[in-house]
Write a protein that holds these residues in place. Structure first.
Motif, PDB file in Angstrom:
ATOM      1  N   ILE A 165       0.841  -1.213   0.000  1.00 38.09           N
ATOM      2  CA  ILE A 165       0.000   0.000   0.000  1.00 38.09           C
ATOM      3  C   ILE A 165       0.871   1.256   0.000  1.00 38.09           C
ATOM      4  CG2 ILE A 165      -1.771   1.304   1.292  1.00 38.09           C
ATOM      5  CD1 ILE A 165      -2.708  -1.366   0.073  1.00 38.09           C
ATOM      6  N   LEU A 166       1.907   1.213   0.820  1.00 36.59           N
ATOM      7  CA  LEU A 166       2.803   2.383   0.900  1.00 36.59           C
ATOM      8  C   LEU A 166       3.427   2.672  -0.462  1.00 36.59           C
ATOM      9  CD1 LEU A 166       4.940   2.545   4.163  1.00 36.59           C
ATOM     10  CD2 LEU A 166       3.219   4.116   3.302  1.00 36.59           C
ATOM     11  N   ILE A 167       3.795   1.559  -1.194  1.00 35.67           N
ATOM     12  CA  ILE A 167       4.417   1.756  -2.520  1.00 35.67           C
ATOM     13  C   ILE A 167       3.412   2.375  -3.495  1.00 35.67           C
ATOM     14  CG2 ILE A 167       5.432   0.500  -4.510  1.00 35.67           C
ATOM     15  CD1 ILE A 167       6.587  -1.465  -2.394  1.00 35.67           C
ATOM     16  N   LEU A 168       2.125   2.006  -3.321  1.00 39.80           N
ATOM     17  CA  LEU A 168       1.095   2.520  -4.253  1.00 39.80           C
ATOM     18  C   LEU A 168       0.729   3.996  -4.001  1.00 39.80           C
ATOM     19  CD1 LEU A 168      -1.501  -0.376  -4.490  1.00 39.80           C
ATOM     20  CD2 LEU A 168      -0.102   0.511  -6.340  1.00 39.80           C
ATOM     21  N   THR A 169       0.967   4.472  -2.782  1.00 42.81           N
ATOM     22  CA  THR A 169       0.458   5.818  -2.448  1.00 42.81           C
ATOM     23  C   THR A 169       0.975   6.936  -3.367  1.00 42.81           C
ATOM     24  OG1 THR A 169       2.069   5.917  -0.692  1.00 42.81           O
ATOM     25  CG2 THR A 169      -0.193   5.483  -0.024  1.00 42.81           C
ATOM     26  N   PRO A 170       2.282   6.941  -3.768  1.00 40.50           N
ATOM     27  CA  PRO A 170       2.698   8.041  -4.656  1.00 40.50           C
ATOM     28  C   PRO A 170       1.889   8.073  -5.954  1.00 40.50           C
ATOM     29  CG  PRO A 170       4.603   6.818  -3.881  1.00 40.50           C
ATOM     30  CD  PRO A 170       3.399   6.060  -3.447  1.00 40.50           C
TER      31      PRO A 170
END
Ligand SMILES: Nc1ncnc2c1ncn2[C@@H]1O[C@H](COP(=O)(O)OP(=O)(O)OP(=O)(O)O)[C@@H](O)[C@H]1O
Ligand SMILES: [Mg+2]
Length: 544
Positions: A165-170
């Motif tokens: 999820i963190l990788i997808l946020t940008p």
């Protein structure tokens, strides 16, 4: 332009209502905290109650807990939203009032050269500034708390999925930012076309009488249609970018969720994750994604507000007409002196007035004479402090007027200007305008003394005749007489009449001249006129 730091300019307004503001923020934060455990409890219901087939009591118990949270959140969110609506209204209205106050204090050199619509739109822009306190804006900022709390809980549930999820946020952040940027650009364009269309409407309505007389309908209708079709085009473009913006968000949301389902599915099949935890996870993801998208669009959405703040402050930061004028004219006006005065309006190439020298002493009755356009009315405007000379000095009781507060000066000078503006209201209200001590009785007595009863009685409702906007409901000559009564009633040290008989019929002219000839008035009288007939009561002529 549109710097985020401009928001700081609103600090004084927020400080004034800090309790309301803080209450709103605390309410929003509390709402976030209360909502955080809900997805987790839903996950527990799935895993530990439904899939494990526990009894009904367990189900009721967890549902009960969620219900309590929802009820709490309901009341808290109503409270905090109301606090923000309140602060929005308070700040907008205070800002409007401050701007209006400032506008009336600005120098004529600025006001006369600025389109009225421009000043009007600055006042209207205050409502854009206030939108910064709308619950949706504040909600976006505070949704960050939602997102942080959700991420912490997600990491506690499963760190591998949380990293995805963190990788997808940008991706969410930048896609929202770009789509929103496009949408705002198109919206700005559409608003500009809308403003020009409004300008066209304004011109048509204002000039309707001449449009009719000059048969100008088809010409104006063509211009109106051209502007309308531009507006239609840009409005379609704006709607298209909105549709794409919404589409992008849904598309990325769907694919993000699908990716999470894939990874979560693999982990569930491997026995490392449960369906209940996946359900909680999905609910937290929605919070994170919507918050990131909100933050992505925030900059673009807030910039127009910052721009409005800058524009409003451009006006508020301007010097007003009394900047540096610290003296008050406390004494009766005994002399007025123009010393080598030269003047030109901002847009003039040549001076309107050159080397003007004269002195008027208390009690004198003076005629300022000159051809059309020679600068007679301009002299009066300089005398009233509406404009400042570009060369030379104007002295009042030997005090340089560039140091005298205009309010104290205007309290001592009364004028019937060449272009009389009467305010919406009755004739009586217009006569009493600016007076605090005089009443109906004083007006009636003065009218009687001046022998103007018959003249006033001829108005449809006498003193109660209503004047609507633009002096309609009254003729030019009648307006002049009303302004004349007003100035006599005001009992000023100096009375100025700019072309007092230019608009009136013979009967009214004789009435006005008769009153002026009367020896009762001991103050200074300055009459501006390009004609001299009937002005025998004046004892000096100043030729321009
Ligand atoms: N707001 C303004 N901006 C630019 N120029 C102006 C403005 N007001 C007046 N003028 C110009 O200044 C000159 C003097 O105008 P002013 O109104 O003082 O003349 P006046 O002597 O009172 O004329 P009239 O006898 O027609 O009343 C004119 O040439 C006019 O075009
Ligand atoms: Mg004039």
């Amino acid at each position: 332009m549109g710097k985020i730091s401009s928001l700081l300019k609103l600090t004084p307004f927020i400080k004034k209502h800090k309790l309301v503001f803080i209450a709103g923020i605390i309410g929003m934060l509390l709402g976030s905290v209360i909502a955080t455990p809900i997805p987790y409890i839903i996950g527990i219901i799935m895993d530990k109650v439904l899939i494990a087939k526990k009894g009904y009591n367990q189900l009721y118990y967890y549902i009960g807990i969620i219900a309590v949270f929802y009820v709490l959140r309901y009341f808290i969110s109503i409270f905090s939203n109301y606090m923000f609506v309140k602060i929005n209204n308070l700040v907008v209205n205070e800002l409007r009032c401050t701007v209006m106050d400032k506008v009336m204090e600005l120098p004529m050199s600025y006001l006369a050269n600025t389109e009225k619509g421009y000043v009007q739109s600055r006042i209207a822009e205050c409502s854009t500034v206030g939108s910064i306190f709308s619950p949706s804006y504040v909600g976006i900022v505070l949704s960050l708390t939602d997102a942080v709390l959700a991420l912490v809980t997600m990491f506690a549930i499963n760190y591998k999925l949380s990293i995805v999820i963190l990788i997808l946020t940008p991706l969410f952040f930048f896609s929202s930012k770009m789509s929103m940027g496009n949408f705002m650009k198109n919206t700005k364009e559409m608003l500009e076309y809308n403003a020009t269309l409004n300008g066209e409407c304004f011109e048509i309505i204002n000039g309707i009488e001449d449009i009719k007389i000059l048969n100008g309908k088809s010409n104006h209708l063509k211009k109106f249609n051209d502007k309308l079709s531009k507006l239609v085009k840009s409005s379609l473009k704006q709607s298209k970018s909105m549709i794409i913006f919404m589409g992008n968000i849904t598309f990325i949301n769907n694919f993000g969720s699908l990716l999470v389902l894939l990874i979560a599915g693999i982990l569930i099949l491997k026995g490392e994750f449960t369906v209940g935890l996946y359900t909680s996870f999905s609910l937290y993801i929605t919070k994170v994604f919507s918050s990131i998208q909100g933050i992505g669009t925030m900059g673009t959405m807030i910039k127009p507000v910052c721009l409005s703040i800058e524009r409003v402050y451009e006006l508020l930061d301007m010097d007003d007409e009394n900047s540096g004028k610290n003296q008050n004219l406390n004494e009766e006006i005994k002399s007025i002196k123009f010393e080598n005065v030269a003047f030109k309006y901002k847009n003039n190439i040549k001076n309107v007035l050159n080397d003007i020298n004269f002195e008027i002493i208390k009690g004198e009755k003076v005629l300022i004479k000159g051809e059309n356009g020679s600068g007679k009315s301009t002299i009066i405007k300089l005398l009233l402090g509406l404009y400042n000379p570009v060369e030379g000095r104007i002295l009042c009781n030997n005090i340089d007027m560039s140091t005298v507060n205009t309010k104290s000066l205007r309290e001592r000078i009364g004028i019937v200007s060449q272009s009389i503006f009467l305010f919406k209201g009755t004739v009586l209200a217009n006569i009493l305008y600016g007076q605090t001590k005089k009443k109906l009785k004083d007006v009636e007595e003065l009218i009687k003394k001046l022998g103007l009863q018959e003249y006033i009685n001829r108005l449809p409702k006498g003193l109660d005749t209503e004047i609507t906007q633009n002096n309609s409901g009254i003729s030019g000559g009648q307006a002049q007489v009303i302004a004349f009564i007003r100035v006599i009633l005001s009992n000023k040290d100096v009375i100025i009449l700019d072309e007092p008989i230019s608009n009136v019929d013979v009967e009214t002219r004789d009435l006005i001249l008769g009153i002026l000839r009367d020896k009762d008035y001991e103050g200074t009288l300055i009459v501006v006129s390009h004609v001299i007939e009937g002005m025998d009561f004046l004892n000096r002529i100043i030729e321009i």
